[in-house]
Design a protein around this motif. Sequence first.
Motif, PDB file in Angstrom:
ATOM      1  N   GLU A 198     -23.246  35.110 104.871  1.00 28.50           N
ATOM      2  CA  GLU A 198     -22.184  36.113 104.919  1.00 28.50           C
ATOM      3  C   GLU A 198     -21.664  36.234 106.351  1.00 28.50           C
ATOM      4  O   GLU A 198     -22.436  36.161 107.318  1.00 28.50           O
ATOM      5  N   SER A 222     -17.693  35.812 102.202  1.00 30.42           N
ATOM      6  CA  SER A 222     -18.532  34.649 101.872  1.00 30.42           C
ATOM      7  C   SER A 222     -17.614  33.448 101.721  1.00 30.42           C
ATOM      8  O   SER A 222     -16.828  33.372 100.767  1.00 30.42           O
ATOM      9  N   THR A 233     -24.987  31.030 100.759  1.00 30.70           N
ATOM     10  CA  THR A 233     -25.514  32.401 100.838  1.00 30.70           C
ATOM     11  C   THR A 233     -25.161  33.088 102.144  1.00 30.70           C
ATOM     12  O   THR A 233     -25.454  34.268 102.322  1.00 30.70           O
TER      13      THR A 233
END
Length: 624
Positions: free
Chosen positions: A503, A583, A501
């Motif tokens: 970034e 990501s 998750t």
Amino acid sequence: MTTRSPYNGPYRKLLLAFDVGTTYSGVSYSILDPGQIPEIKGVTRFPAQGRVGGDSKIPTVVYYNQNGELQAAGAEASDEGVQEKADSGGWTKAEWFKLHLRPKTTSSSGITHSLPALPENKAAIDIFVDFLQYLYACTKIYIQDTHANGVTLWNSVENLGRIEFVLSHPNGWEGAQQAQMRTAAVRAGLIPDTTAGHERVRFVTEGEASLHFCIQSGLMTDDMKKGNGVLIVDAGGGTVDISAYAPSASSRGFSFAETAPPQCHFQGSIFVTSRARTFLQSLLRGSKFSDDVDNITSCFDKTTKLTFRNMSEPQFVRFGSARDKDPKVNIRLGQLRLLGYDPDWLSPARLKHSIDILDSKDLATFFEPSISSIVQAISEQQKCARKPISSVFLVGGFAASDWLFTELKDSLKPMGLTLCRPDSHVGKAVADGAVSFYLDHFVSSRVSKFSYGARCFRVYDPKNKEHVQRSSSAYVGIDGKKHIPNGFEVILDKNTQVSETKEFTKSYFILSSDRSALKRLSIPVLCYRGPGIPKWLDVNPELYSTLCHVEADTTALSMTLTTQKKPNSRQIYYQLDYQVILSFGLTELKAQICWKAKGKEKRGPAIIVYEPDVAIHDIAKAVK
């Protein structure tokens, strides 16, 4: 083995995992019915397959006729009748084609001479397409024939576009190779060429797939349960993939984290065979068996290579009849006699003297470079892993070699490592593990192999020595400021542990006197493969390459820009400020473009475009 939850999707889906290996390939699958606990099954029957069982895999081989049309694939391509047709019809054989898709980096450039040439007018991707079509057709027939109401089952998912795919690839494959594989899936008719179609294909490294297989096989050791790490060595036909993992706390419960950058080495079992071929060519040169090198090498590959386990005893390659003999080259009764171990057999001095070659102890030497490479890689992983490692799991087709297993076990013992291999069908580890990757998703974070970033310019600072050194390249931009080109702005550092998750964001801006030129962005994402912290593209430029381009439509954003004036000039320009969001924690790179409008953050979709694989020196040429 972990407990799997029932599938909670709204409708039935079929999951297919294709493991296209260098030498052998396999297919595993799972039928996902709402409320039912998914099971991992394998395709265990293919056309012309002589041996059917739980570990069923087929040769990754195809034949084309002189018109470039596919004539045979898989086990059919190894059938004696097909080989006779191939000889009489002038068919061309394609094997090991997967390795032609490899990244064109310096670490892989040396294997080119070991690979068979591709058929004329066929690129590696063309053969990959044909082989995917073949695997898909075989899977369709197998499921329709072996499941109750199999035809109805298949039609219920195929006709509604409810078949999803997991394609596995070596640890060393990157985004460009994934893009080619997705394109191959489109061309093979597996998915439509749409955004929704593309999302039906997922990728997993062979190392990560093998971890899932080991977990599902119940190989969790007491040390792992205490938090210690594990190394997965997936020894296949072409590559050896080494990956380090450790149990990790996660909101999902049971999970693993990658603890070191994964490695990929071109030291699979085909290179043992390649070294044997080199030896045989020298040994048989000038003898009446010089034209039999291909046949003898093939017999070595299928039998002797796998059964070899004692270097003090001679080994035999049976290739002919009792009438075939030549004592000068150790051939009697249709068998070539090979001795044990001598590390100097391949030296130029010895190759000049055939009698020395006959006296050399050779067989173990064929394995030595592969074994040394694996041991060195394991040592490197052990040193840089974030958690102590106590166990090593050996999987893959090459793991079936008792000599490889014994030698690795002896070499790893002084390092405090225990080596084990699953009892059941190590060759199917990747295909089964790829299904488990989709269903169970045990890995929650991964480690970056390289440093990633983008080219930038820097405002000239006369107090900065690095800027002064590059003053000859400085220029005055349309904003009136003095700039230094060829800077490198890191978005993600090498050896960073990244959650799925997480970034990574970096701010940039573009200046242009033409507003329309800012309606679309195309930002190259670069990869630095060297040590240290990179800052400038003109330092070790050969270690940079273009990973991809992140493209986005910024028409709406460009229309909101206000004009700015160059100091002491009437010239106007526009400045577009934006952020690139990447990501890296997934098995496939994802990207977005971000900007602010009236103080609020806006995000727009971006697409990642991979260029045809470019050698690592492309940046070096650009900065000269």
